[in-house]
Design an enzyme around this catalytic site. Structure first.
Site, PDB file in Angstrom:
ATOM      1  N   ARG A 128       0.863  -1.177   0.000  1.00  0.00           N
ATOM      2  CA  ARG A 128       0.000   0.000   0.000  1.00  0.00           C
ATOM      3  C   ARG A 128       0.903   1.231   0.000  1.00  0.00           C
ATOM      4  NH1 ARG A 128      -3.319  -2.804  -1.540  1.00  0.00           N
ATOM      5  NH2 ARG A 128      -5.415  -3.226  -0.753  1.00  0.00           N
ATOM      6  N   GLU A 183      -3.349   7.461  -3.935  1.00  0.00           N
ATOM      7  CA  GLU A 183      -3.831   6.926  -5.205  1.00  0.00           C
ATOM      8  C   GLU A 183      -5.199   7.482  -5.587  1.00  0.00           C
ATOM      9  OE1 GLU A 183      -2.023   2.667  -4.789  1.00  0.00           O
ATOM     10  OE2 GLU A 183      -3.947   2.512  -5.792  1.00  0.00           O
ATOM     11  N   HIS A 185      -1.053   0.270  -9.880  1.00  0.00           N
ATOM     12  CA  HIS A 185      -1.632  -0.731  -8.974  1.00  0.00           C
ATOM     13  C   HIS A 185      -2.122  -1.976  -9.736  1.00  0.00           C
ATOM     14  CE1 HIS A 185      -3.497  -1.084  -4.703  1.00  0.00           C
ATOM     15  NE2 HIS A 185      -3.196  -2.268  -5.184  1.00  0.00           N
TER      16      HIS A 185
HETATM   17  C1  GLV Z   1      -4.571  -5.189  -4.016  1.00  0.00           C
HETATM   18  O1  GLV Z   1      -3.840  -4.276  -3.700  1.00  0.00           O
HETATM   19  C2  GLV Z   1      -5.251  -6.009  -3.075  1.00  0.00           C
HETATM   20  O2  GLV Z   1      -5.239  -5.713  -1.877  1.00  0.00           O
HETATM   21  O3  GLV Z   1      -5.849  -7.007  -3.516  1.00  0.00           O
END
Ligand code: GLV
Ligand code: GLV
Length: 318
Positions: free
Chosen positions: A236, A265, A283
């Site tokens: 994250r 983000e 991401h």
């Molecule tokens: C992606 O970042 C997830 O948590 O699946």
């Protein structure tokens, strides 16, 4: 029953829910904020959410019909778990299926950062490849180096396995020691966070975002890292202080970074875009066709279990 899905998911993934009313939303810009989420979730019995959807206490209180929030992700830091628990709302996620895909992405970013893949691509496209040169775009070796895994969970262990295949040593830092058999199989050493930062050639983040990991990689941590080190973040964004990272990359306090996630983000710190020693992705950790389809199926299984009153709810967090 009415199932609200905050964004379109892979077609076919939700077929298990075919007997229900499924409403999939689309937003022209970004995703729903709290007010938009409250708006679209009115009358919903179940909500299927993305990691950027703010499932706050206010949202849950404003939509009392919701019995389950099925998160289309493994991380769920966007959901107020205490509020869900207090109002008897089940929360589920999609663990396990995205482990290998996310570990692949961490390695893609690591290799790209170590071997200048993104600048090299830009160089060739720009028509600058006029001759072979002994000192063109030199990178660093992975083999023989140490990778420090922050958070040796499923994804961290999958990255460690890849690192061993690349001839690296593995150390890790966890809040609590990992399962001894995992540790033994990987030959991974549990070290303090400071030792990990000071001795690793690659630092790869695989912890969840919580009060103790927020801002974990800030100025002090970056200053402890080797000037030759590479930071990889597929966890994250807020685990890293992005402003401090920009300064560290700019001043070459660390060599490079590979980032799949960002502090705010989808905004990206403008300083990052000016730097050649960072490679970035929007991401994409779990972004393979098979994984994203399976994630949708898991959300559907969880929603179906809750709505049909099953005793066992798969992938349950709360
Ligand atoms: C992606 O970042 C997830 O948590 O699946
Ligand atoms: C996620 O699947 C993790 O435990 O790393």
């Amino acid at each position: 029953m009415r199932i609200v899905v905050t964004r379109p998911l892979p077609s076919g993934g939700l077929h298990l829910l075919n007997g229900h009313e499924i409403v999939q939303h689309e937003f022209s810009v970004g995703g729903p904020d709290e007010d938009q989420l409250i708006d679209i979730a009115q009358g919903a019995d179940a909500l299927i959410t993305l990691l950027s959807d703010p499932v706050t206490e206010r949202v849950l209180r404003a939509c009392p019909g919701i019995k389950v929030v099925a998160q289309y992700a493994v991380g769920y830091d966007n959901i107020d778990l205490a509020a869900a628990r207090a109002s008897g709302v089940v929360v589920t996620n999609t663990p396990g299926v995205l482990t290998e895909a996310t570990a692949d992405m961490a390695f893609a970013l690591l290799l790209a950062a170590a071997r200048n893949v993104a600048p090299a691509d830009r160089y060739v496209r720009a028509g600058e490849f006029s001759r072979w040169e002994a000192d063109l775009l030199l990178g660093s070796d992975l083999s023989g180096g140490t990778i420090g895994i922050v958070g040796l969970g499923r994804i961290g262990a999958a990255v460690a396995r890849r690192a061993i295949g690349f001839g690296m040593r593995v150390c890790y830092h966890n809040r609590s020691p990992a399962n001894p058999s995992v540790e033994q199989k990987l030959g991974a050493r549990l070290v303090s966070m400071n030792t990990l930062l000071e001795t690793s050639d690659v630092v790869s983040l695989h912890c969840s975002l919580n009060a103790s990991s927020r801002g974990l990689i800030g100025r002090e941590a970056l200053a402890r890292m080797k000037p030759s080190a590479i930071l990889v973040n597929t966890a994250r964004g807020a685990v890293v202080d992005e402003e401090a990272l920009v300064d560290a990359l700019r001043s070459r306090a660390i060599r490079a970074a590979g980032l799949d996630v960002f502090e705010d983000e989808p905004s990206v710190h403008p300083g990052l875009c000016d730097l050649d020693n960072v490679v970035m992705a929007p991401h994409l950790g779990s972004a393979t066709h098979a994984t994203r389809l399976r994630m949708a199926e898991m959300c559907a299984e969880a929603v179906q279990a809750v709505l049909s009153g099953a005793r066992h709810i798969p992938y349950r967090v709360v």
